[in-house]
Write a protein that holds these residues in place. Structure first.
Motif, PDB file in Angstrom:
ATOM      1  N   HIS A 104       5.040  -2.228 -12.668  1.00 12.61           N
ATOM      2  CA  HIS A 104       3.907  -3.125 -12.911  1.00 12.61           C
ATOM      3  C   HIS A 104       3.451  -3.089 -14.366  1.00 12.61           C
ATOM      4  O   HIS A 104       2.421  -3.662 -14.706  1.00 12.61           O
ATOM      5  N   GLY A 105       4.217  -2.393 -15.212  1.00 13.32           N
ATOM      6  CA  GLY A 105       3.893  -2.319 -16.640  1.00 13.32           C
ATOM      7  C   GLY A 105       2.883  -1.250 -17.003  1.00 13.32           C
ATOM      8  O   GLY A 105       2.432  -1.190 -18.145  1.00 13.32           O
ATOM      9  N   GLY A 106       2.531  -0.378 -16.061  1.00 12.79           N
ATOM     10  CA  GLY A 106       1.576   0.687 -16.337  1.00 12.79           C
ATOM     11  C   GLY A 106       2.248   1.942 -16.848  1.00 12.79           C
ATOM     12  O   GLY A 106       3.357   2.285 -16.434  1.00 12.79           O
ATOM     13  N   PHE A 107       1.588   2.632 -17.763  1.00  9.80           N
ATOM     14  CA  PHE A 107       2.071   3.907 -18.286  1.00  9.80           C
ATOM     15  C   PHE A 107       1.361   5.013 -17.512  1.00  9.80           C
ATOM     16  O   PHE A 107       0.367   5.569 -17.959  1.00  9.80           O
ATOM     17  N   ASP A 108       1.887   5.295 -16.337  1.00  9.07           N
ATOM     18  CA  ASP A 108       1.231   6.198 -15.404  1.00  9.07           C
ATOM     19  C   ASP A 108       1.927   7.556 -15.347  1.00  9.07           C
ATOM     20  O   ASP A 108       3.100   7.701 -15.718  1.00  9.07           O
ATOM     21  N   VAL A 113       4.013  10.333   1.809  1.00  7.64           N
ATOM     22  CA  VAL A 113       4.996   9.314   1.463  1.00  7.64           C
ATOM     23  C   VAL A 113       5.166   8.405   2.676  1.00  7.64           C
ATOM     24  O   VAL A 113       5.346   8.879   3.804  1.00  7.64           O
ATOM     25  N   ALA A 114       5.103   7.111   2.450  1.00  9.66           N
ATOM     26  CA  ALA A 114       5.215   6.135   3.545  1.00  9.66           C
ATOM     27  C   ALA A 114       6.565   6.240   4.243  1.00  9.66           C
ATOM     28  O   ALA A 114       7.577   6.575   3.633  1.00  9.66           O
ATOM     29  N   THR A 115       6.558   5.906   5.518  1.00  8.14           N
ATOM     30  CA  THR A 115       7.790   5.906   6.317  1.00  8.14           C
ATOM     31  C   THR A 115       8.264   4.485   6.592  1.00  8.14           C
ATOM     32  O   THR A 115       9.127   4.271   7.437  1.00  8.14           O
ATOM     33  N   THR A 116       7.727   3.518   5.872  1.00  7.69           N
ATOM     34  CA  THR A 116       7.980   2.107   6.153  1.00  7.69           C
ATOM     35  C   THR A 116       9.245   1.542   5.517  1.00  7.69           C
ATOM     36  O   THR A 116       9.709   0.486   5.924  1.00  7.69           O
ATOM     37  N   VAL A 143       5.109   1.894  -2.059  1.00 12.47           N
ATOM     38  CA  VAL A 143       5.261   3.159  -1.334  1.00 12.47           C
ATOM     39  C   VAL A 143       5.512   4.351  -2.258  1.00 12.47           C
ATOM     40  O   VAL A 143       5.338   5.496  -1.827  1.00 12.47           O
ATOM     41  N   LEU A 144       5.892   4.112  -3.498  1.00 13.02           N
ATOM     42  CA  LEU A 144       6.137   5.215  -4.428  1.00 13.02           C
ATOM     43  C   LEU A 144       4.997   5.394  -5.422  1.00 13.02           C
ATOM     44  O   LEU A 144       5.180   5.929  -6.517  1.00 13.02           O
ATOM     45  N   HIS A 145       3.799   4.964  -5.040  1.00 10.36           N
ATOM     46  CA  HIS A 145       2.600   5.130  -5.864  1.00 10.36           C
ATOM     47  C   HIS A 145       1.606   5.990  -5.088  1.00 10.36           C
ATOM     48  O   HIS A 145       1.058   5.544  -4.072  1.00 10.36           O
ATOM     49  N   ALA A 146       1.386   7.210  -5.574  1.00  9.00           N
ATOM     50  CA  ALA A 146       0.531   8.180  -4.898  1.00  9.00           C
ATOM     51  C   ALA A 146      -0.950   7.867  -5.092  1.00  9.00           C
ATOM     52  O   ALA A 146      -1.327   7.131  -6.010  1.00  9.00           O
ATOM     53  N   ALA A 169      -2.089   3.165  -4.798  1.00  8.96           N
ATOM     54  CA  ALA A 169      -1.191   3.081  -3.655  1.00  8.96           C
ATOM     55  C   ALA A 169      -0.881   1.650  -3.252  1.00  8.96           C
ATOM     56  O   ALA A 169       0.164   1.382  -2.655  1.00  8.96           O
ATOM     57  N   ASP A 170      -1.759   0.701  -3.617  1.00  8.89           N
ATOM     58  CA  ASP A 170      -1.508  -0.699  -3.280  1.00  8.89           C
ATOM     59  C   ASP A 170      -0.331  -1.275  -4.065  1.00  8.89           C
ATOM     60  O   ASP A 170       0.147  -2.364  -3.755  1.00  8.89           O
TER      61      ASP A 170
END
Length: 177
Positions: free
Chosen positions: A52-56, A88-91, A116-119, A112-113
């Motif tokens: 998403h272009g964020g430096f997280d 971690v989501a199971t979806t 699934v790989l955003h804590a 998290a929105d």
């Protein structure tokens, strides 16, 4: 002759037991000791950005086993005694499965929105812990770190190894160098 027959039956039984043709590994049979926190960056100002272009902040996991591991249902936290770690989501196993010898980056951005790989937590640049737990919230791996330098990651000098060092050129999703 009877002794020889008993020996042959015993040998044939052992050979039959040793001939397991099932290549699948059930999650409870996986060597979780080889699934480790391999690298992390707690103060990211670029050039490594998420989708998403964020430096997280981010944490890289490494699968040192010979089988793929789906980490869906496992937990990650920044606190050793966390009562409510991020799960971690199971979806979508296609996003949460780490190939044998492979890597997976999880963004610690409290967004998290974004997928699934955003804590649901961020790493502190002032120092804290990174904790990986299995589905039963049993610690699989943990690392406690001191204050961090912006843009410098910390990782294992050999993927899955015991020695940690600073990396001025972070390598998320790839072999540490």
């Amino acid at each position: 002759m009877r002794l020889l027959t008993l020996i042959l039956v015993a040998l044939m039984s052992m050979a039959f037991i040793a001939c397991d043709t099932d290549d699948t590994t059930a999650p409870e049979e996986i060597e979780t000791a080889a699934l480790v926190i391999n690298e992390f960056l707690a103060s990211n100002d670029g050039p490594i950005e998420d989708e998403h272009g964020g430096f997280d902040d981010w944490v890289e996991l490494y699968n040192g086993t010979d089988a793929a591991i789906d980490i869906g249902g496992m937990y990650l936290s920044d606190k050793p005694e966390d009562d409510a770690p991020w799960q971690v989501a199971t979806t979508d196993a296609s996003l949460t499965t780490i190939a044998a010898g492979g890597f997976l980056v999880i963004w610690c951005d409290d967004e998290a929105d974004q997928g699934v790989l955003h804590a649901t937590f961020k790493l502190s640049s002032g120092g804290e812990s990174v904790v990986l737990m299995d589905q039963d919230k049993i610690v699989v791996d943990t690392y406690t770190y001191e204050a961090q330098t912006t843009g410098v990651s910390w990782g294992r000098t050999v993927d899955g190894g015991d020695i940690w060092a600073a990396f001025t050129t972070p390598t998320p999703g790839a072999t540490n160098q």
